[in-house]
Write an enzyme that holds these catalytic residues in place. Structure first.
Site, short mmCIF file in Angstrom:
data_model
loop_
_atom_site.label_atom_id
_atom_site.label_comp_id
_atom_site.label_asym_id
_atom_site.label_seq_id
_atom_site.Cartn_x
_atom_site.Cartn_y
_atom_site.Cartn_z
N CYS A 69 -18.57 55.92 -157.78
CA CYS A 69 -19.66 56.87 -158.16
C CYS A 69 -19.73 58.03 -156.97
O CYS A 69 -19.97 59.18 -157.83
CB CYS A 69 -20.95 55.96 -157.84
N HIS A 101 -25.43 53.47 -154.64
CA HIS A 101 -25.02 54.24 -155.81
C HIS A 101 -25.49 55.62 -155.65
O HIS A 101 -26.30 55.92 -155.19
CB HIS A 101 -25.58 53.44 -157.05
N HIS A 126 -23.01 59.40 -164.29
CA HIS A 126 -22.57 58.81 -162.81
C HIS A 126 -21.36 57.97 -163.30
O HIS A 126 -20.89 57.97 -164.74
CB HIS A 126 -23.60 57.76 -162.49
#
Length: 312
Positions: free
Chosen positions: A198, A253, A265
């Site tokens: 990520c 994240h 993402h």
């Protein structure tokens, strides 16, 4: 025997001095793994790409070096992945004519521009790779890799390092780099156009714009201008969105905001989701706010490459 020992004794300081002067390396393969420990079995924590300058922190004479990257991130890399440089050689590299790869597709370095064959390949380069060379007006430009290998690349795939490193902030181009990787698999620690985690997606997207950021999501939340969770309506394209598993949990994240509640993402694969309660991805996470990089270049944790002393 006595003469041999004396010779060895006198030469040892010279050998140690030469080793101590080799304080730098350049990554010498398309994508090099950075690991938590000095073993191939150790977890991969990040990656660096061809031409990235790194500083030697620890050298115990094994096949592993402990290195620091230009973002301050540290880890272990195998010596087969790098070319060692003295301080003088590092300064010469910073003063040399260099090219950066601007193509999102992998670029082949070839030996002969008149031969079309897989056996003509020297290596490949990924977006953001740095090599020595000058951009030609012709179809191909000559390049030299950190270890001295040379060949030719398509001129339209590269830019002078100065132009690449001083680009103005362009949110749509940053997002376009993410969309180019759409569908690419998530890989923990990955940080190149081959695959990303990520925060690696953030790094690849911004680095292609000549902007270096801190590496991990838990670091990236502290850079740029803070946008509180309740200020969703003020989000702009390419803002960084942060999430955790619980309201007070560790940031785990990061995503990039696009528009109209959509974000892109890397989660399982590079994909899009929406900031709304009926979106399974968004509802499964706790949104913890955002950071804006635009307008914050050269603040702590964000570098315009042209101003980074390890590159210039």
């Amino acid at each position: 025997m006595r003469n041999y020992l004396l010779s060895l004794l006198f030469s040892l300081p010279l050998l140690l001095s030469a080793q101590q002067q080799q304080e730098w390396v350049l990554v010498n393969i398309p994508v090099a793994c950075i690991r938590e420990g000095s073993s191939h079995a150790s977890e991969m924590s990040s990656q660096s790409i061809m031409g990235t300058p790194m500083k030697v922190l620890e050298d115990n004479g094994s096949e592993w070096l402990k290195l620091e990257g230009p973002d301050g991130y540290t880890g272990y890399m195998n010596i087969s992945s790098v070319k060692r440089l003295s301080d003088t050689e590092m300064q010469n590299w910073k003063n040399s004519s260099r090219l950066a790869v601007t193509s999102m597709s992998e670029v082949k370095v070839i030996r002969d521009t008149l031969i079309s064959s897989p056996r003509n390949t020297v290596t490949e380069l990924v977006n953001g790779s740095i090599v020595n060379g000058k951009k030609s007006r012709g179809r191909f430009s000559h390049v030299t890799l950190p270890d001295g290998r040379d060949g030719w690349v398509s001129t339209d795939c590269v830019s002078s390092i100065e132009d690449w490193a001083s680009q103005p902030f362009e949110a749509q181009k940053i997002l376009d780099r993410c969309y180019y990787l759409y569908g690419a698999p998530y890989l923990w620690g990955a940080c190149s156009t081959k695959s990303v985690d990520c925060s690696g997606l953030v790094r690849v997207a911004y680095y292609g714009n000549g902007i270096l950021t801190l590496r991990d999501a838990r670091q990236q939340i502290n850079i740029g201008r803070r946008i509180e969770p309740e200020d969703i309506s003020s989000l702009r394209p390419a803002d960084l969105l942060f999430f955790s598993a619980t309201p007070d949990g560790r940031i785990s994240h990061v995503a990039l905001y696009d528009s109209e509640g959509k974000y892109i993402h890397s989660s399982g694969r590079v994909k899009c989701n929406y900031m709304r309660a009926d979106d399974s991805d968004f509802s499964a996470r706790v949104y913890r706010g955002a950071s804006r990089i635009e307008g914050e270049i050269s603040s702590e944790g964000i570098w315009q490459i042209i101003n980074h002393p390890w590159y210039f």
